[in-house]
Design a protein around this motif. Structure first.
Motif, short mmCIF file in Angstrom:
data_model
loop_
_atom_site.label_atom_id
_atom_site.label_comp_id
_atom_site.label_asym_id
_atom_site.label_seq_id
_atom_site.Cartn_x
_atom_site.Cartn_y
_atom_site.Cartn_z
N ALA A 548 -31.72 38.96 -42.02
CA ALA A 548 -32.85 38.62 -41.15
C ALA A 548 -33.60 39.86 -40.67
O ALA A 548 -34.77 39.78 -40.31
CB ALA A 548 -32.36 37.82 -39.95
N THR A 549 -32.95 41.01 -40.69
CA THR A 549 -33.60 42.23 -40.18
C THR A 549 -34.76 42.69 -41.06
O THR A 549 -35.65 43.39 -40.59
CB THR A 549 -32.58 43.38 -40.05
OG1 THR A 549 -32.03 43.67 -41.34
CG2 THR A 549 -31.46 42.99 -39.10
N VAL A 550 -34.74 42.32 -42.36
CA VAL A 550 -35.82 42.74 -43.27
C VAL A 550 -36.70 41.57 -43.66
O VAL A 550 -37.58 41.71 -44.52
CB VAL A 550 -35.23 43.40 -44.54
CG1 VAL A 550 -34.54 44.69 -44.18
CG2 VAL A 550 -34.29 42.44 -45.26
N ALA A 551 -36.48 40.40 -43.06
CA ALA A 551 -37.20 39.20 -43.49
C ALA A 551 -38.64 39.20 -43.02
O ALA A 551 -38.97 39.66 -41.91
CB ALA A 551 -36.48 37.96 -42.96
N ASP A 552 -39.52 38.65 -43.86
CA ASP A 552 -40.90 38.41 -43.48
C ASP A 552 -41.07 36.99 -42.96
O ASP A 552 -41.93 36.73 -42.11
CB ASP A 552 -41.81 38.64 -44.69
CG ASP A 552 -41.83 40.10 -45.11
OD1 ASP A 552 -42.53 40.88 -44.45
OD2 ASP A 552 -41.13 40.45 -46.07
N VAL A 553 -40.25 36.08 -43.47
CA VAL A 553 -40.21 34.70 -42.96
C VAL A 553 -38.75 34.30 -42.83
O VAL A 553 -37.94 34.54 -43.75
CB VAL A 553 -40.94 33.72 -43.90
CG1 VAL A 553 -40.81 32.29 -43.38
CG2 VAL A 553 -42.40 34.09 -44.04
N ILE A 554 -38.39 33.72 -41.70
CA ILE A 554 -37.01 33.27 -41.46
C ILE A 554 -37.00 31.76 -41.32
O ILE A 554 -37.78 31.18 -40.54
CB ILE A 554 -36.43 33.92 -40.19
CG1 ILE A 554 -36.26 35.43 -40.39
CG2 ILE A 554 -35.10 33.29 -39.82
CD1 ILE A 554 -35.77 36.17 -39.16
N LEU A 555 -36.12 31.10 -42.07
CA LEU A 555 -35.95 29.65 -42.02
C LEU A 555 -34.55 29.35 -41.50
O LEU A 555 -33.56 29.73 -42.11
CB LEU A 555 -36.14 29.05 -43.42
CG LEU A 555 -37.43 29.43 -44.16
CD1 LEU A 555 -37.42 28.86 -45.56
CD2 LEU A 555 -38.65 28.95 -43.37
N PRO A 556 -34.43 28.69 -40.34
CA PRO A 556 -33.11 28.47 -39.73
C PRO A 556 -32.32 27.36 -40.42
O PRO A 556 -32.77 26.22 -40.52
CB PRO A 556 -33.45 28.08 -38.29
CG PRO A 556 -34.80 27.46 -38.39
CD PRO A 556 -35.52 28.17 -39.50
N GLY A 557 -31.13 27.69 -40.90
CA GLY A 557 -30.27 26.72 -41.57
C GLY A 557 -29.09 26.32 -40.71
O GLY A 557 -29.03 26.63 -39.51
N CYS A 558 -28.10 25.66 -41.33
CA CYS A 558 -26.94 25.13 -40.61
C CYS A 558 -25.68 25.91 -40.97
O CYS A 558 -25.49 26.33 -42.12
CB CYS A 558 -26.72 23.66 -40.97
SG CYS A 558 -28.00 22.56 -40.38
N ALA A 559 -24.79 26.07 -40.00
CA ALA A 559 -23.45 26.60 -40.25
C ALA A 559 -22.58 25.49 -40.82
O ALA A 559 -22.95 24.31 -40.83
CB ALA A 559 -22.85 27.16 -38.97
N TYR A 560 -21.38 25.84 -41.27
CA TYR A 560 -20.53 24.89 -41.98
C TYR A 560 -20.06 23.73 -41.11
O TYR A 560 -19.70 22.67 -41.63
CB TYR A 560 -19.32 25.61 -42.58
CG TYR A 560 -18.25 26.03 -41.59
CD1 TYR A 560 -17.04 25.37 -41.52
CD2 TYR A 560 -18.44 27.12 -40.73
CE1 TYR A 560 -16.05 25.76 -40.62
CE2 TYR A 560 -17.47 27.51 -39.84
CZ TYR A 560 -16.27 26.83 -39.78
OH TYR A 560 -15.31 27.22 -38.90
N THR A 561 -20.06 23.89 -39.78
CA THR A 561 -19.65 22.80 -38.90
C THR A 561 -20.79 21.83 -38.60
O THR A 561 -20.57 20.83 -37.93
CB THR A 561 -19.13 23.37 -37.57
OG1 THR A 561 -20.15 24.18 -36.97
CG2 THR A 561 -17.87 24.21 -37.78
#
Length: 684
Positions: A548-561
């Motif tokens: 995420a530190t070098v991202a131009d766009v961040i898309l929030p996903g889900c953890a395994y739980t």
């Protein structure tokens, strides 16, 4: 097989079974404290007393072999009186602190006293006081509650092989402790909390956080390593409160590692809960989903498929990888890889990247050769299986790797990879032991395969396996120990570059030279992100970690739980996680994000429901239709001919407690690094 009568019920049991086991097989309950099916018999709590015909006094059923013609009574007047007496003695010094004890509601002593104890006590003397012990950041102690069942002592010495606990003193002065105060260093220490029948050992991170009846329980699978341990996720509302093991004798038996059990608090910190985009000021700013997708679509319009690449992370589910692969194919990109460390291994037959012996099959081996692996850190449950085989069958173990204590005797052969060439040529002292073994096995670790000559070493070990009979008609002793949960599924789905595509290292090099213009990171955080500063980076994940530190766009996903996902463990077993909590904020399931992005790009992927994407998995590889089953793979040549680099082997994992984006953000794991790894360095 002996026949005996228990409570007027005639049963036949295998030779060597105890009366307690025979009764359990017949559905007859006998209360126990010190007995545990995975530990040696101690016979010191006396709670399992039964009456055997023609014996003058009650008998401890856990230590009494079932014999022919034996007549046993488990509920006679003698037995009831004996049980009440045992419980009365146990409660003489036990504190009356059930209302504040974390074991309340799950306490064997509570349950057994209610069912078999007296209604009042005849003792009014002062109770003894025992100082609490400091065992480290994971285990909370209340030694006043200890009933000296010695389960924890036997677990540390037998299952783990690190005898850090013992009994000091005798009679009323007996205490369980480490003698010299020290932190428990085992990677399986949290299991002592589960096997403690009272509240003497409880979870320090969970201390005073909740009660068992407040929690919802969801069966799931661990993704912190490639073993695929069966777990239970306990939640309250939107928060994961604790992780406990589920029994699965083919995989993890009844144990889980400390990272599996305690790293869950990392799910609360540094979470990505909404899309972000990097502005002209160079900073990340919150945006809506439509705006994030529009930014990606606008950028991809001007880039050809050959200048786009994708990398999948270590905890990604199969659904997300197949969706991302399909998207990359639609974009015309051949540059995809699930091997973040840059390995070239995994493109051969399935047998070349699986633990072919199976985890339970370890117990059948009579010789084990470890190559470039530290199973104690890379797979603690597999290491426990190896120790179990050593205890019961005196398994011989040799290692070509750096020295590290594993909990059982290991013949150190050094860390020189060229030893493998000597073994293949029959010019090493180990060759005689390999020839004499009937069911030899080898475990090839990622420390050997992540090297530039990893595929050469893979070929060498395959030839050694052929020469010394590691692979037989009903036995395959060739094992690759994967260390990450997503790897086998990624290889099964073909999430690797085609002959014209770039692997991880070439993607990074090309991005640095601006030959790769767009890089899609699917929770890929175990890479050197500096070369990506010149590319347009799309990061999809659940934590604001390295990617995420070098991202131009961040898309929030889900953890395994937070999602239903498919994983394949190191032995090739297809497994499922279930959704235990909702994701934070606007985060979505990963494959659904990729599907929505494909719609925005006009490349709509042909699945919209979980059932449809499951069908796509099966279409790509029919093995995904066989859940919780192992499909044997055929033995074929693999690897590459070449020269072995003489550089010594190194372990793939340098820090057991922090290997991924979740554990790196866990405060509990940070304490473990400070107190446990720091302590080990001091003693070293």
């Amino acid at each position: 097989m002996p026949k005996l009568v228990i409570d007027d019920k005639e049963i036949e049991v295998p030779e060597g079974m105890t009366v307690l086991q025979a009764a359990a097989g017949a559905g007859i309950e006998i209360p126990v404290f010190c007995y545990h099916p995975k530990l040696s018999i101690a016979g010191n709590c006396r709670m399992c007393l039964v009456e055997v015909k023609n014996t003058p006094k009650p008998v401890a059923s856990c230590a009494m072999p079932a014999c022919e013609g034996m007549v046993v009574h488990t509920n006679s007047a003698m037995v009831e009186k004996a049980r009440k007496g045992v419980l009365e003695f146990l409660l003489i010094n036990h504190p009356l602190d059930c209302p504040i004890c974390d074991q309340g509601g799950e306490c064997d002593l509570q349950d057994i006293t209610m069912a078999y104890g007296r209604t009042s006590s005849r003792f009014d003397l002062n109770k003894r006081a025992v100082p609490d012990k400091e065992f480290g950041p994971l285990i909370e102690t209340a030694m006043n509650r200890c009933i000296q069942c010695t389960r924890c002592v036997r677990f540390s010495s037998e299952i783990v092989g690190i005898p850090e606990l013992g009994a000091m003193g005798r009679g009323e002065d007996m205490e369980i402790g480490t003698y010299v105060q020290k932190t428990i260093t085992s990677e399986l220490s949290g299991n002592m909390i589960d096997i403690c029948p009272v509240g003497a050992l409880t979870s320090k991170p969970y201390s005073f956080k909740g009660r068992s009846w407040e929690l919802s329980h969801t069966p799931s699978i661990d993704v912190f390593d490639a073993v695929g341990s069966a777990i239970r996720v306990d939640t309250r509302g939107r928060e994961v409160m604790r992780i406990l093991p589920r029994q699965n004798d083919e995989v993890n038996e009844t144990w889980i590692s400390d990272k599996t059990r305690f790293a869950y608090d990392g799910l609360k910190y540094q979470r990505l809960d909404q899309p972000y985009a990097r502005g002209e000021d160079g900073l990340l700013h919150p945006v809506g989903w439509n705006e994030a997708f529009s930014l990606i679509a606008d950028r991809l319009q001007h880039v050809s498929g050959n200048h786009i690449a994708a990398l999948a992370g270590d905890m990604v589910d199969a659904e997300s990888m197949v969706a991302l692969k399909d998207l990359m194919i639609s974009l015309g990109s051949p540059h995809i890889d699930c091997r973040q460390e840059g390995s070239s291994v995994g493109v051969g037959p399935r047998c070349s990247y699986l633990f072919n012996t199976t985890i339970a099959g370890i117990e059948q081996a009579d010789f084990c050769l470890l190559i470039g692996t530290n199973p104690r850190w890379e797979a603690p449950l597999i290491n426990a299986r190896i120790r179990k085989n050593y205890l019961f069958n005196n398994l011989s173990v040799a290692s070509i790797a750096p020295i590290y204590p594993l909990g059982y005797p290991v013949k150190d052969l050094g860390d020189d990879p060229q030893i493998l060439e000597k073994i293949l040529k029959g010019k090493h002292p180990l060759c005689s032991a390999l020839k004499a073994a009937e069911k030899p096995m080898l475990i090839l670790g990622q420390g050997a395969l992540r090297r530039a000559d990893g595929d050469v070493i893979l070929r060498l070990t395959q030839e050694i396996a052929d020469k010394y009979g590691f692979v037989q008609k009903a036995w395959n002793g060739f094992n690759v120990l994967q260390t990450v949960a997503s790897r086998v599924a990624g290889l099964d789905l073909g999430f690797v570059p085609d002959p014209k595509g770039y692997g991880t290292q070439k993607i990074l090099e090309a991005a640095k030279k601006k030959k790769i213009e767009v890089v899609y990171l699917l929770a890929a955080d175990e890479i050197d992100v500096k070369p990506l500063e010149s590319a347009f980076v799309i990061y999809q994940g659940h934590h604001g970690d390295r990617g995420a530190t070098v991202a131009d766009v961040i898309l929030p996903g889900c953890a395994y739980t937070e999602k239903e996902g498919t994983y394949v463990n190191t032995e090739g077993r297809v497994q499922k996680t279930l959704k235990a909590t909702p994701p934070p904020g606007e985060a979505k399931e990963d494959w659904k994000i990729i599907k929505a992005l494909s719609d925005k790009l006009g490349l709509s992927l042909p699945y919209a429901t979980p059932k449809e994407i499951q069908a796509r998995l099966v279409e790509v590889n029919p093995l995904f239709d066989e859940v919780d089953r192992i499909q044997p793979s055929s033995w074929k040549p693999f690897g590459r001919e070449g020269d072995v680099n003489p550089t010594p082997f190194e372990f793939a994992i340098k820090n057991f407690y922090m290997t991924d984006s979740i554990s790196r953000h866990s405060r509990t794991m940070a304490k473990c690094v400070q107190q446990i790894l720091g302590q080990e360095k001091v003693h070293a």
